[in-house]
Write an enzyme that holds these catalytic residues in place. Sequence first.
Site, short mmCIF file in Angstrom:
data_model
loop_
_atom_site.label_atom_id
_atom_site.label_comp_id
_atom_site.label_asym_id
_atom_site.label_seq_id
_atom_site.Cartn_x
_atom_site.Cartn_y
_atom_site.Cartn_z
CE LYS B 76 -3.77 1.88 2.87
NZ LYS B 76 -4.59 1.61 4.07
CB SER B 151 -7.87 3.54 3.25
OG SER B 151 -7.07 2.95 4.23
CB SER B 175 -8.18 0.61 6.12
OG SER B 175 -8.97 1.78 6.28
#
Lengths: 477, 482, 95
Positions: B76, B151, B175
């Site tokens: 990420k 996210s 997330s």
Amino acid sequence: MQWETVIGLEIHVQLSTQSKIFSGSSTAFGAEPNTQASGIDLALPGVLPVFNEQALTKAVAFGLAIDAEIGKRSVFDRKNYFYPDLPKGYQVTQMDFPIVGKGSVDITTEDGSNFTIGVTRAHLEEDAGKSLHEDFHGMTGIDLNRAGTPLLEIVSEPDIRNAKQAIAYLKKIHSIITYIGVSDGDMSQGSMRCDVNISLRPFGQAEFGTRTELKNLNSFKFIEKAIHTEVERQKDILEDGGRIIQETRLYDADKDETRPMRSKEFANDYRYFPEPDLLPIEIDDAYIEAIRGTLPELPDTKLARFIADFGLTEYDADVLTSSRPMANYFERVAEQCGDAKLAANWCMGDLSKLLNQQGLTIDNCPIAPEELGLLLVRIKDNTISGNIAKTVFQAMSDSEGSADEIIAAKGLKQVTDSGAIAALVDQVIADNLDQFNAFKGGKDKLIGFFVGQVMKLSKGQANPGQVNEILQAKIKE
Amino acid sequence: MLDKTLKQLSDGLAQGDFSSVELTTAYLDRIKHADGRYNAFITVTDAQALASAQSADTTRASGQATALTGLPIAYKDIFCTAGVRTSCGSKMLDNFVAPYESTATARLAGAGMVMLGKTNMDEFAMGSSTESSYYGPTRNPWNLDAVPGGSSGGSAVAVAARLAPATLGTDTGGSIRQPAAFCGITGLKPTYGRVSRWGMIAYGSSLDQAGPMTQTAEDAALLLNSLAGFDAKDSTSMDRPVEDFMANLHQPIKGLRIGLPKEYFGDGLDPGIRAAVMDAVKQFEAMGAVVKEISLPRTELSIPAYYIIAPAEASTNLSRYDGVRYGHRCDAPTDLADMYMRTRAEGFGTEVKRRILVGTYALSAGYYEAYYRKAQQLRRLIKQDFQQALADVDVILGPTTPSPAWTIGAKQQDPVSMYLEDIYTLSVNLAGLPGLALPCGFQTGLPVGLQLIGNYFDEARLLNIGHQFQLATDWHTRKPEL
Amino acid sequence: MSIDRSQVENVARLARIKIDENEMPDYVRSLSSILALVDQMQAIDTTDVEPLANPLDAAQRLRVDAVTEENQRELLQANAPHAEKGLFLVPKVIE
């Protein structure tokens, strides 16, 4: 209307740790810009603080030295505001749970009066970077070397009533922090900075008046002047029936006046809350006692001991305990020669003059205390006079050797052989018969002349006491 | 080859079925050809990946390979990766090349893993749909009009669409778990303090944790072995020995006590999700687990508590983005105030700005007590609820989300409607407990995930349960049409 | 509790974020909506409940005082929008 001045001081002390409070960057003064600013100090994305144990130790040591409560559980908070020298946009400090609680400091002003000034608290926080305004074509340059240096903020109670007390308090704090080794206290390098809060109130009123804060004062002299100026300014306003605006002001040394800081443009709401990247600091009694055990004798205790054990006057003791290195030096000289008063005179006199002249500190003094002590022993055992000793001292400071070596090399040994002295006296009398007759006839003052002449003839090496005796004896002959 | 799990690929490399260079090249090719549809990647690090793969093959040739050597992975874009752009999904850091490496990615690189690139995410990790990214939304491979969750949407999609065998995500309020559920993969949020946060761009400091996103619980265990562990650079990282999370995967779960919180099965829960989760419950019972109803009374309060605490911490964590030392700076600032105001207005997107404003408000004079302090008090009550429940059961089970993935754009008008979807995941972060999301069915063609919540540092048990579930079911093997 | 425009302006100033006139109504609306959500907290009695700052009950670890960082100025200033002579430059700050 009689006005009472109420002063509180906030002193920021840079702790003398090797590395910063939350990062492993060096705290050394004077480095090239941003060469001592790591990712943590620059507040890069993703960095985290780790707390320096020495900052804690030094804070606790200070708390113990002022007899304060020590916070067994203290918490770091974020104080939020925007300024380019504050990389994170918040300063990590301690708000509700500081490491040091209430304490007190005893001070003595120049006129000998004693006061006790309360300390509200002392807490740990990090220093900001520096802004440089010149040389950048309308821009400001930011150097973050200083960002993250550990600070201890010491907050006094509003117990101070005039500039003299303020200076005495500052000097006392300075003395304590240097004595216990938590800071080098060098104000010229910013190791100790002072903000002064001043307000006036009518004598007898319990309520405090509106106060102003004076910032960026970096010498005792300026602090004293700034206080005077600001008190006068406030008095003028109040006596005209005006009101004091609560604000931060800067002292302008050239104009000897204070002026408001160009107001931080927006009112500051610091939005304190506990720092989530750091956990609460928890310490126990054992930890605190261990630190107490490492504390050296504090200035007040040493002063009292010097007066009691060495029979020094308060003035002498005060001068000699002004710094721990000087106090240690003096004690070793006194031990070596066995005469505290003699040692005191030489330390405060010739030694201090030497250090001043050569821009040295006691730590890099060319003469070891034991060596000075041995020189003083030679005065006491009449090997040399006090005057000759000054010559020897000078030679010792030039690294020509020990006292004995120099006395021997230069043949400075005092002449104590009565026969030799008698011969010198006879010579002087012979050369000055008229004066001698006058002397014999009652002009006692001429003894000084004759002693002087004998000393001159002996190149200062005759024992003056014996010269005196022999002269007196000659009169009676 | 691209359907294989990390464990299978590891075995394949060990057996010489293929090299790391071949494997890496296959993934890079797939990303090049397929990611246009999904937008899961912000940065692809081709050259670096091939170099690492080469190096891994050399290591293998000298007999020094370990379990993760040569395996590709994507991160990420919230993890600082040295020499590689790290954007956090934001215009503010679009030009930021990280000068140092996060601990999490350093540990995996140290174990020989090959970084394929950085995946898309909601800006500064604030969101549940990956729609707020400066780089555009990521699409759910099960339905390209649906959100992948957030996210860590890019990381979830990369695994589901077989662009990477595994990825790392971060979880502050769900997330990792929620996008894992929306995309039909496995996602683990470890206990707070289990994985170092050094180099992981901060959103909610007391809530954030990094974790693996994989096809299986076994793969998650494999990665956790290298990720977990004390880091002196993170003061909130716990000094606990790291057990071998693979060691207990095979324990049977007979006698396991599972608690179903009644608050997680109320009216707000989509019936299709309820059905899928209850089927999973029956599966666990068939395997010998004992199920009982429990109560987590303050579940609903986790929403206001979280949406005060996280924005409050974020509002100060994001103060450093001021245009002074790195990142975006506005053009021709007239003075310092102008520089701050315009840099931050331009650099941050709308949702980030909203949360900064809410957080600033919650901490401000006059509101601190009513908002921030109150939320922290609720946080303690929520933690107590869990401690009480976990005294009676070994693990808590429920749905990961109340609804399946919604259509891209559907919740943009009203941010609060998205916040309400976080109801089952937020309290786990508030309490700091570990949570594991596992695929367990479908609803309207979109994946459904169940969530297991364990006691502090009980990841081994969660992974064991996950592995046993995945031995008995095949939801984790399903993949979208690619 | 809803929030009004002047409060949003105030908070935006504290947070150093410029909000344009045309964006303002949206922010007022969404912030009001969020605050209405969080106001649910007020209904709960939390008297005597100790706030929880960190989920784990632990104390701060101490780091040995040693210089462990060396000068990395060039690397760390590579991302600087404006740096000169080793300093970060910003519009002039007047005290």
